[in-house]
Design an enzyme around this catalytic site. Structure first.
Site, PDB file in Angstrom:
ATOM      1  N   GLY A   1     -17.857  44.384  37.905  1.00  0.00           N
ATOM      2  CA  GLY A   1     -17.010  44.778  39.032  1.00  0.00           C
ATOM      3  C   GLY A   1     -17.515  44.216  40.339  1.00  0.00           C
ATOM      4  O   GLY A   1     -18.299  43.256  40.347  1.00  0.00           O
TER       5      GLY A   1
ATOM      6  N   GLY B   1     -23.411  37.952  43.641  1.00  0.00           N
ATOM      7  CA  GLY B   1     -23.075  39.368  43.467  1.00  0.00           C
ATOM      8  C   GLY B   1     -24.250  40.134  42.881  1.00  0.00           C
ATOM      9  O   GLY B   1     -25.410  39.816  43.137  1.00  0.00           O
TER      10      GLY B   1
ATOM     11  N   THR C   1     -17.166  40.220  33.722  1.00  0.00           N
ATOM     12  CA  THR C   1     -18.585  39.922  33.503  1.00  0.00           C
ATOM     13  C   THR C   1     -19.054  40.579  32.226  1.00  0.00           C
ATOM     14  O   THR C   1     -18.704  41.724  31.957  1.00  0.00           O
ATOM     15  CB  THR C   1     -19.407  40.508  34.672  1.00  0.00           C
ATOM     16  OG1 THR C   1     -19.044  39.808  35.852  1.00  0.00           O
ATOM     17  CG2 THR C   1     -20.901  40.396  34.427  1.00  0.00           C
TER      18      THR C   1
HETATM   19  N1  ASP Z   1     -20.129  41.751  39.105  1.00  0.00           N
HETATM   20  C1  ASP Z   1     -19.608  40.413  39.258  1.00  0.00           C
HETATM   21  C2  ASP Z   1     -19.941  39.926  40.628  1.00  0.00           C
HETATM   22  O1  ASP Z   1     -19.842  40.682  41.575  1.00  0.00           O
HETATM   23  C3  ASP Z   1     -18.149  40.301  39.075  1.00  0.00           C
HETATM   24  C4  ASP Z   1     -17.598  40.880  37.829  1.00  0.00           C
HETATM   25  O2  ASP Z   1     -18.126  41.790  37.218  1.00  0.00           O
HETATM   26  O3  ASP Z   1     -16.568  40.397  37.403  1.00  0.00           O
HETATM   27  O4  ASP Z   1     -20.232  38.771  40.772  1.00  0.00           O
END
Ligand code: ASP
Length: 330
Positions: A242, A220, A190
């Site tokens: 994350g 998320g 992300t």
């Molecule tokens: N934070 C993002 C989510 O939980 C995922 C990511 O950072 O890759 O959707």
């Protein structure tokens, strides 16, 4: 029993009365502590999660020409959204378990205005739609079909977001349908991007396709103001990448900005943000979260759970990838 509860509540309320001014305003003492931790003010500056060189370069281009931090973060984020090789943001993102790419994004400006889109399909730049939500509607969040309809009304074009590569990988995944995210590789790219412009104003943006092969409709932290992103122009800003569920549980980005308000440096605040999450996940070593933060002086910090996370900064002092220290060691 009732009386005990009453006493418990009244002492909590009393404690709240004492603690409240600390939590909601930056005291003179804390402000001078924040200032004295810095040798000087760095601005303009941009910082993003991971080593997204092209995104920070784009944001820097906007900032150095005197553009606003809001334009800088949007345009930086758009670079990653348009990159088909990035399988966790925008076009080319991994789909949900039904094979649909659904995107989440939010944006926040110096005045606390914010906009977000959740589970948006068929639109290549969710961050731009989030900005439209902020600027053209009385709302903060639009989700699903409503967000898509709004995007078309605003002139965005219907786009196929599922690349052949992501489709083939999803078809392969379907053979076993096992959800096993690989730390730092699958699911964790992300982009959260923060900037301070020449005027000293702070903005932030966060955009993602979320977890690969997630349940349809899963959201998320990334489009949730306070969790995946938070900006307070008086103090600073923070953003996350994350496993979003854990960031939401601690309202991670808001927490980090509040910790900076209380006098912590961006680095200290990110470390405390991760420690709060790990305190609730004592036996877990199988997930990644990375936080980054910036304060009003342009001082930056980042911290994560697993080794492997880094964040990129770009200012007149140069641009670099900063490997982040981690809570768990290699
Ligand atoms: N934070 C993002 C989510 O939980 C995922 C990511 O950072 O890759 O959707």
């Amino acid at each position: 029993m009732q009386r005990r509860n009453f006493l418990k509540n009244s002492s909590a309320a009393a404690a709240g009365l004492v603690a409240a001014p600390l939590a909601i305003s930056c005291t003179e003492e804390n402000r001078s502590k924040m200032t004295s931790q810095n040798s000087g003010t760095i601005r303009p500056i941009t910082i993003c999660t991971w080593n997204f060189e092209n995104a920070t370069a784009k944001a820097w281009e906007v900032l150095k020409e005197g553009g606003s931090s809001l334009d800088a973060v949007q345009q930086g984020a758009m670079v990653e959204e348009a990159d088909v090789t990035n399988q966790t943001v925008g076009i080319g993102g991994r789909p949900d378990r039904d094979g649909n790419v659904s995107l989440d994004a939010c944006i926040m400006d110096k005045d606390g205005n914010c906009g977000a889109v959740l589970a948006l399909q068929h639109i290549a730049s969710p961050i731009s739609v989030a900005r439209k939500v902020m600027e053209e509607t009385p709302h903060v969040m639009l989700a699903g079909k409503g967000a898509e309809k709004f995007a078309y009304e605003q002139g965005f074009k219907k786009t196929n977001l599922l690349t052949e590569k992501s489709k083939q990988e999803w078809l392969e995944w379907k053979k076993t349908s096992k959800y096993e995210p690989i730390i730092n590789i699958e699911n964790h790219d992300t982009i959260g991007i923060l900037a301070i412009d020449q005027k000293g104003d702070i903005s932030g943006a966060c955009t993602t396709s979320g977890m690969g092969y997630k349940y349809a409709g899963r959201i998320g932290d990334s489009p949730i103001i306070g969790a995946g992103l938070f900006v307070d122009n008086e103090i600073g800003a923070a953003t996350a990448t994350g496993v979003g569920e854990e960031v939401v549980r601690t309202v991670g980005s808001f927490l980090i900005v509040e910790l900076m308000r209380q006098g912590k440096s961006p680095q200290e605040a990110c470390e405390e943000g991760v420690r709060r999450i790990m305190a609730k996940n004592k036996d877990r070593t199988d997930f990644q979260i990375g936080f980054i933060a910036i304060n009003k002086n342009g001082e930056t910090g980042g911290y994560c759970i697993q080794p492997g996370f880094s964040y990129r900064t770009y200012s007149k002092e140069g641009h670099e990838d900063n490997p982040s220290d981690s809570f768990l060691k290699a």
